[in-house]
Design a protein around this motif. Structure first.
Motif, PDB file in Angstrom:
ATOM      1  N   MET A 159       0.820  -1.211   0.000  1.00 38.86           N
ATOM      2  CA  MET A 159       0.000   0.000   0.000  1.00 38.86           C
ATOM      3  C   MET A 159       0.857   1.265   0.000  1.00 38.86           C
ATOM      4  SD  MET A 159      -2.791  -1.562  -0.138  1.00 38.86           S
ATOM      5  CE  MET A 159      -3.974  -0.243  -0.015  1.00 38.86           C
ATOM      6  N   GLU A 160       1.987   1.197   0.678  1.00 37.79           N
ATOM      7  CA  GLU A 160       2.921   2.324   0.736  1.00 37.79           C
ATOM      8  C   GLU A 160       4.332   1.787   0.710  1.00 37.79           C
ATOM      9  OE1 GLU A 160       2.504   5.491   3.620  1.00 37.79           O
ATOM     10  OE2 GLU A 160       0.461   4.808   4.036  1.00 37.79           O
ATOM     11  N   SER A 161       5.222   2.553   0.095  1.00 34.08           N
ATOM     12  CA  SER A 161       6.629   2.173   0.036  1.00 34.08           C
ATOM     13  C   SER A 161       7.472   3.443   0.015  1.00 34.08           C
ATOM     14  CB  SER A 161       6.894   1.333  -1.221  1.00 34.08           C
ATOM     15  OG  SER A 161       8.264   1.086  -1.375  1.00 34.08           O
ATOM     16  N   ASN A 162       8.360   3.559   0.980  1.00 31.26           N
ATOM     17  CA  ASN A 162       9.292   4.689   1.044  1.00 31.26           C
ATOM     18  C   ASN A 162      10.702   4.142   1.200  1.00 31.26           C
ATOM     19  OD1 ASN A 162       7.330   6.928   1.153  1.00 31.26           O
ATOM     20  ND2 ASN A 162       6.740   5.950   3.074  1.00 31.26           N
ATOM     21  N   SER A 214       4.315  -0.770   3.784  1.00 32.38           N
ATOM     22  CA  SER A 214       3.067  -1.142   4.432  1.00 32.38           C
ATOM     23  C   SER A 214       2.307  -2.031   3.456  1.00 32.38           C
ATOM     24  CB  SER A 214       2.248   0.106   4.766  1.00 32.38           C
ATOM     25  OG  SER A 214       0.994  -0.258   5.276  1.00 32.38           O
TER      26      SER A 214
END
Length: 103
Positions: A29-32, A49
């Motif tokens: 869902m999220e990637s940093n 995430s």
């Protein structure tokens, strides 16, 4: 000439593919990520995430993830840790931190 996808993109693809193979499809869902370097290596630190349906297969996959062989072209997953799992209404939200290094 393009070098292809970066380590973050490769890691997302590899995690999603590996979870599907394990029978617990997860979606990032999220990637940093941030660049990282030591005296001998260059790479990146990743925070991700993921969401997946709760299941025994998911629990097994998460338990095995730190030892998993996640292939990334021109990079290695040097470390990967599940930092948290929140469960609600049949969905697990998983936080993962990883370190990749360039080959």
């Amino acid at each position: 000439m393009s070098r292809g996808p970066d380590a973050a993109t490769l890691l997302v693809r590899s995690l999603e593919t590996d979870s599907h193979r394990a029978g617990c499809p997860a979606r990032v869902m999220e990637s940093n990520w941030t660049r990282w370097a030591s005296a001998t290596f260059c790479g990146a630190r990743h925070e991700l995430s993921l969401d997946a349906e709760m299941s025994p297969e998911l629990d097994l996959w998460l338990d095995a993830l730190p030892e998993a062989d996640l292939p990334l072209r021109r990079h290695l997953v040097a470390d990967i840790v599940v930092t948290s799992v929140r469960r609600a209404e049949g969905i697990a939200t998983i936080a993962i931190e990883a370190l990749t290094v360039e080959e």
